[in-house]
Write an enzyme that holds these catalytic residues in place. Sequence first.
Site, PDB file in Angstrom:
ATOM      1  N   LYS A  13       0.818  -1.210   0.000  1.00 20.47           N
ATOM      2  CA  LYS A  13       0.000   0.000   0.000  1.00 20.47           C
ATOM      3  C   LYS A  13       0.856   1.266   0.000  1.00 20.47           C
ATOM      4  O   LYS A  13       0.644   2.179  -0.792  1.00 20.47           O
ATOM      5  CB  LYS A  13      -0.933   0.023   1.220  1.00 20.47           C
ATOM      6  CG  LYS A  13      -1.863  -1.147   1.341  1.00 20.47           C
ATOM      7  CD  LYS A  13      -2.828  -0.989   2.510  1.00 20.47           C
ATOM      8  CE  LYS A  13      -2.150  -0.879   3.854  1.00 20.47           C
ATOM      9  NZ  LYS A  13      -1.363  -2.074   4.213  1.00 20.47           N
ATOM     10  N   ARG A  88      -9.575   2.039  10.010  1.00 22.10           N
ATOM     11  CA  ARG A  88      -9.095   0.723  10.421  1.00 22.10           C
ATOM     12  C   ARG A  88     -10.238  -0.189  10.877  1.00 22.10           C
ATOM     13  O   ARG A  88     -10.081  -1.401  10.940  1.00 22.10           O
ATOM     14  CB  ARG A  88      -8.095   0.846  11.573  1.00 22.10           C
ATOM     15  CG  ARG A  88      -6.743   1.397  11.167  1.00 22.10           C
ATOM     16  CD  ARG A  88      -5.762   1.336  12.324  1.00 22.10           C
ATOM     17  NE  ARG A  88      -4.483   1.956  11.988  1.00 22.10           N
ATOM     18  CZ  ARG A  88      -3.489   1.343  11.382  1.00 22.10           C
ATOM     19  NH1 ARG A  88      -3.619   0.082  11.032  1.00 22.10           N
ATOM     20  NH2 ARG A  88      -2.363   1.975  11.123  1.00 22.10           N
ATOM     21  N   ARG A 122      12.714  -7.546   4.614  1.00 25.14           N
ATOM     22  CA  ARG A 122      12.861  -6.099   4.486  1.00 25.14           C
ATOM     23  C   ARG A 122      13.944  -5.586   5.441  1.00 25.14           C
ATOM     24  O   ARG A 122      14.065  -6.059   6.561  1.00 25.14           O
ATOM     25  CB  ARG A 122      11.542  -5.383   4.784  1.00 25.14           C
ATOM     26  CG  ARG A 122      11.625  -3.863   4.664  1.00 25.14           C
ATOM     27  CD  ARG A 122      10.267  -3.211   4.568  1.00 25.14           C
ATOM     28  NE  ARG A 122       9.441  -3.416   5.747  1.00 25.14           N
ATOM     29  CZ  ARG A 122       8.218  -2.918   5.888  1.00 25.14           C
ATOM     30  NH1 ARG A 122       7.662  -2.225   4.903  1.00 25.14           N
ATOM     31  NH2 ARG A 122       7.531  -3.133   7.000  1.00 25.14           N
ATOM     32  N   ARG A 155      13.484  -4.133  11.348  1.00 26.04           N
ATOM     33  CA  ARG A 155      12.599  -3.585  12.362  1.00 26.04           C
ATOM     34  C   ARG A 155      11.961  -4.711  13.173  1.00 26.04           C
ATOM     35  O   ARG A 155      11.738  -5.811  12.658  1.00 26.04           O
ATOM     36  CB  ARG A 155      11.476  -2.762  11.704  1.00 26.04           C
ATOM     37  CG  ARG A 155      11.944  -1.607  10.878  1.00 26.04           C
ATOM     38  CD  ARG A 155      10.792  -0.755  10.366  1.00 26.04           C
ATOM     39  NE  ARG A 155       9.553  -1.495  10.196  1.00 26.04           N
ATOM     40  CZ  ARG A 155       8.396  -0.943   9.798  1.00 26.04           C
ATOM     41  NH1 ARG A 155       8.344   0.338   9.539  1.00 26.04           N
ATOM     42  NH2 ARG A 155       7.319  -1.664   9.642  1.00 26.04           N
ATOM     43  N   ARG A 166       0.492  -8.808  13.640  1.00 28.08           N
ATOM     44  CA  ARG A 166      -0.077  -7.701  12.858  1.00 28.08           C
ATOM     45  C   ARG A 166      -1.137  -8.197  11.879  1.00 28.08           C
ATOM     46  O   ARG A 166      -2.179  -7.545  11.677  1.00 28.08           O
ATOM     47  CB  ARG A 166       1.031  -6.970  12.102  1.00 28.08           C
ATOM     48  CG  ARG A 166       1.969  -6.188  13.009  1.00 28.08           C
ATOM     49  CD  ARG A 166       3.258  -5.808  12.301  1.00 28.08           C
ATOM     50  NE  ARG A 166       3.028  -4.858  11.224  1.00 28.08           N
ATOM     51  CZ  ARG A 166       3.912  -4.600  10.274  1.00 28.08           C
ATOM     52  NH1 ARG A 166       5.078  -5.232  10.243  1.00 28.08           N
ATOM     53  NH2 ARG A 166       3.652  -3.714   9.330  1.00 28.08           N
TER      54      ARG A 166
END
Length: 210
Positions: A13, A88, A122, A155, A166
């Site tokens: 996104k 959300r 990532r 991260r 998540r």
Amino acid sequence: MNFIFLGPPGAGKGSLAVKVAEEYKIPHISTGDIFRANIKNQTELGKKVDAIIKSGGLVSDDITCELVKNRLEEADCKNGFILDGFPRTIPQAEMFTSICNDVSVVNFEIADDVVIKRLSTRRVCKECKENYNIITLPPKKEGVCDKCGGELFQREDDKQESILHRMEVYREQTEPLIDFYRKKSQITDIDGATQTSELLSEFKKLFPAK
């Protein structure tokens, strides 16, 4: 042109939103950015958000929607906007309908295993925050940012346990929005597994610039 981007973490996104914002000359807006700007500028709502966050609480839907409403009234939104990460929940979506009902919702469809692979590989630069992927977009030198020479790191959010959490939160809170907007005939599905450059071409076909 007004857009809401929906999809799980790692669906692409944010990457597409940056490209669309450049092409369509509209701002890419996240609630995190709005919160930080209001806290930094010490607005009345910003002070409330700051106090809530420092106390470990969650910012209410009422305050979140008021902040979004104020942001969309700014001059750079006159030709449209991209909302990334808002709404959300169903209550937020219902509140937002009274703020702006003329919106195209883009739903990024992507398999769980692709999300896990994409996020877990990532890496982010500690200095300039540039994003890399050790498989699909590796730096020229391992662990070093091409742009500024900063150290690349993973991260906490991109570690597998966090990714799974998540995704679970997304399914519980945000995935119901797909049906909410489908019933209103406002949603368009796109393949989040596609590379951003190809996805931008597809997006431009689906939503020609006015």
